[in-house]
Design a protein around this motif. Structure first.
Motif, PDB file in Angstrom:
ATOM      1  N   ILE A   1       0.853  -1.192   0.000  1.00 45.25           N
ATOM      2  CA  ILE A   1       0.000   0.000   0.000  1.00 45.25           C
ATOM      3  C   ILE A   1       0.887   1.239   0.000  1.00 45.25           C
ATOM      4  CG2 ILE A   1      -1.915  -1.127   1.198  1.00 45.25           C
ATOM      5  CD1 ILE A   1      -1.062   0.439   3.715  1.00 45.25           C
ATOM      6  N   LEU A   2       0.330   2.351  -0.430  1.00 45.11           N
ATOM      7  CA  LEU A   2       1.008   3.642  -0.401  1.00 45.11           C
ATOM      8  C   LEU A   2       0.262   4.532   0.572  1.00 45.11           C
ATOM      9  CD1 LEU A   2       3.197   5.516  -1.658  1.00 45.11           C
ATOM     10  CD2 LEU A   2       1.376   6.328  -3.169  1.00 45.11           C
ATOM     11  N   LEU A   3       1.001   5.160   1.489  1.00 49.05           N
ATOM     12  CA  LEU A   3       0.413   6.080   2.463  1.00 49.05           C
ATOM     13  C   LEU A   3       0.942   7.475   2.176  1.00 49.05           C
ATOM     14  CD1 LEU A   3       1.320   3.662   5.270  1.00 49.05           C
ATOM     15  CD2 LEU A   3      -1.034   4.348   4.882  1.00 49.05           C
ATOM     16  N   SER A   4       0.060   8.467   2.163  1.00 49.97           N
ATOM     17  CA  SER A   4       0.459   9.858   1.945  1.00 49.97           C
ATOM     18  C   SER A   4      -0.102  10.713   3.061  1.00 49.97           C
ATOM     19  CB  SER A   4      -0.080  10.374   0.605  1.00 49.97           C
ATOM     20  OG  SER A   4       0.421   9.617  -0.456  1.00 49.97           O
ATOM     21  N   TRP A   5       0.737  11.609   3.603  1.00 46.85           N
ATOM     22  CA  TRP A   5       0.290  12.548   4.618  1.00 46.85           C
ATOM     23  C   TRP A   5      -0.415  13.680   3.893  1.00 46.85           C
ATOM     24  CZ3 TRP A   5      -0.543  12.264   9.543  1.00 46.85           C
ATOM     25  CH2 TRP A   5      -0.699  13.421  10.288  1.00 46.85           C
ATOM     26  N   ASP A   6      -1.697  13.867   4.164  1.00 50.31           N
ATOM     27  CA  ASP A   6      -2.508  14.824   3.420  1.00 50.31           C
ATOM     28  C   ASP A   6      -3.478  15.507   4.366  1.00 50.31           C
ATOM     29  OD1 ASP A   6      -3.629  16.170   1.237  1.00 50.31           O
ATOM     30  OD2 ASP A   6      -5.019  14.538   0.805  1.00 50.31           O
ATOM     31  N   ALA A   7      -3.389  16.825   4.482  1.00 48.59           N
ATOM     32  CA  ALA A   7      -4.305  17.628   5.299  1.00 48.59           C
ATOM     33  C   ALA A   7      -4.402  17.117   6.742  1.00 48.59           C
ATOM     34  CB  ALA A   7      -5.679  17.701   4.653  1.00 48.59           C
ATOM     35  N   GLY A   8      -3.242  16.790   7.315  1.00 47.60           N
ATOM     36  CA  GLY A   8      -3.216  16.404   8.713  1.00 47.60           C
ATOM     37  C   GLY A   8      -3.613  14.974   9.018  1.00 47.60           C
ATOM     38  N   ARG A   9      -3.713  14.120   7.978  1.00 46.53           N
ATOM     39  CA  ARG A   9      -4.027  12.709   8.235  1.00 46.53           C
ATOM     40  C   ARG A   9      -3.405  11.847   7.141  1.00 46.53           C
ATOM     41  NH1 ARG A   9      -7.975   9.992   5.634  1.00 46.53           N
ATOM     42  NH2 ARG A   9      -9.124  11.071   4.032  1.00 46.53           N
ATOM     43  N   TRP A  10      -3.247  10.559   7.452  1.00 44.01           N
ATOM     44  CA  TRP A  10      -2.706   9.621   6.485  1.00 44.01           C
ATOM     45  C   TRP A  10      -3.811   9.135   5.555  1.00 44.01           C
ATOM     46  CZ3 TRP A  10       2.248   8.986   5.574  1.00 44.01           C
ATOM     47  CH2 TRP A  10       3.164   9.295   6.566  1.00 44.01           C
ATOM     48  N   ARG A  11      -3.523   9.157   4.281  1.00 43.55           N
ATOM     49  CA  ARG A  11      -4.427   8.614   3.254  1.00 43.55           C
ATOM     50  C   ARG A  11      -3.713   7.394   2.669  1.00 43.55           C
ATOM     51  NH1 ARG A  11      -4.204   9.675  -2.123  1.00 43.55           N
ATOM     52  NH2 ARG A  11      -2.760  11.374  -1.757  1.00 43.55           N
ATOM     53  N   ASP A  12      -4.452   6.302   2.499  1.00 46.62           N
ATOM     54  CA  ASP A  12      -3.808   5.108   1.962  1.00 46.62           C
ATOM     55  C   ASP A  12      -4.540   4.597   0.736  1.00 46.62           C
ATOM     56  OD1 ASP A  12      -6.039   4.174   3.392  1.00 46.62           O
ATOM     57  OD2 ASP A  12      -5.098   2.263   3.798  1.00 46.62           O
ATOM     58  N   GLU A  13      -3.774   3.918  -0.102  1.00 41.88           N
ATOM     59  CA  GLU A  13      -4.348   3.291  -1.285  1.00 41.88           C
ATOM     60  C   GLU A  13      -3.590   1.996  -1.554  1.00 41.88           C
ATOM     61  OE1 GLU A  13      -3.406   5.466  -5.050  1.00 41.88           O
ATOM     62  OE2 GLU A  13      -2.583   6.940  -3.666  1.00 41.88           O
ATOM     63  N   VAL A  14      -4.324   0.972  -1.926  1.00 38.70           N
ATOM     64  CA  VAL A  14      -3.733  -0.315  -2.242  1.00 38.70           C
ATOM     65  C   VAL A  14      -3.124  -0.211  -3.626  1.00 38.70           C
ATOM     66  CG1 VAL A  14      -4.202  -2.764  -2.634  1.00 38.70           C
ATOM     67  CG2 VAL A  14      -5.326  -1.564  -0.759  1.00 38.70           C
ATOM     68  N   THR A  15      -1.852  -0.610  -3.752  1.00 40.12           N
ATOM     69  CA  THR A  15      -1.177  -0.498  -5.042  1.00 40.12           C
ATOM     70  C   THR A  15      -1.293  -1.751  -5.884  1.00 40.12           C
ATOM     71  OG1 THR A  15       0.924  -1.236  -4.109  1.00 40.12           O
ATOM     72  CG2 THR A  15       0.498   1.130  -4.112  1.00 40.12           C
TER      73      THR A  15
END
Length: 172
Positions: free
Chosen positions: A37-51
């Motif tokens: 998975i890829l995790l990105s720090w976005d607007a004060g929280r972690w967003r994840d997406e399955v790659t």
């Protein structure tokens, strides 16, 4: 939404945003697999997406990540193929439509340690990894026609847990 494993790779984008690639344990019927998975720090929280595409199922045992010239992520894993008692070296990247696509770097075999990933200024991914069958350090680069593999050193059983960096001209 799942249990993260111990496989984690970190990178900062050109704007300072933190990205992390990790594996997450997912449960399918009576078994479980490790999915990148890829995790990105976005607007004060972690967003994840399955790659990884959902089929065929993957079981990522090792993981590495690199960022391209426009911060696009490339996540590479060594995926265990338990039925054949072997592994595949795979990379996941977004295609032109934004969908994650899987690309096999090398034929099924045995690999030692996580691959190391670097992306040159032209967006070409490079990998360094150890091939246990050949007892060799391998450098792979993806061009227009696919992956080109080069044996860097096969003289002394070297290359486990390789680390790769590129110079300003894109040479490893």
């Amino acid at each position: 939404g799942g249990v993260l494993s111990s496989n984690v790779a970190l990178a900062r984008t050109s704007t300072g945003q933190l990205r992390a690639a990790a594996t997450m344990r997912v449960y399918i019927y009576s078994s479980s697999d490790e999915v990148p998975i890829l995790l990105s720090w976005d607007a004060g929280r972690w967003r994840d997406e399955v790659t990884a595409p959902t089929y065929p199922v993957v079981n990522a045992s090792q993981l590495a990540m690199g960022l391209g010239p426009t911060d696009e992520p490339l996540v590479c894993t060594i995926d265990l193929v338990t039925y054949f008692h072997t592994a595949e070296l795979l990379c996941y990247a977004r295609d032109g439509s934004g969908e994650w696509r899987r690309d096999r770097v090398d034929a099924p075999g045995s690999y030692g340690g996580a691959p190391s990933v670097a992306v040159d200024r032209d967006g070409l991914p490079h990998l360094a990894y150890y091939d246990m069958n050949k007892k060799a350090l391998i450098h792979a680069v993806k061009g227009a026609t696919g992956w080109t593999l080069e044996t860097v050193d096969a003289s002394a059983d070297v290359g486990r847990d390789a680390s790769l960096a590129l110079d300003a001209q894109g040479h490893p």
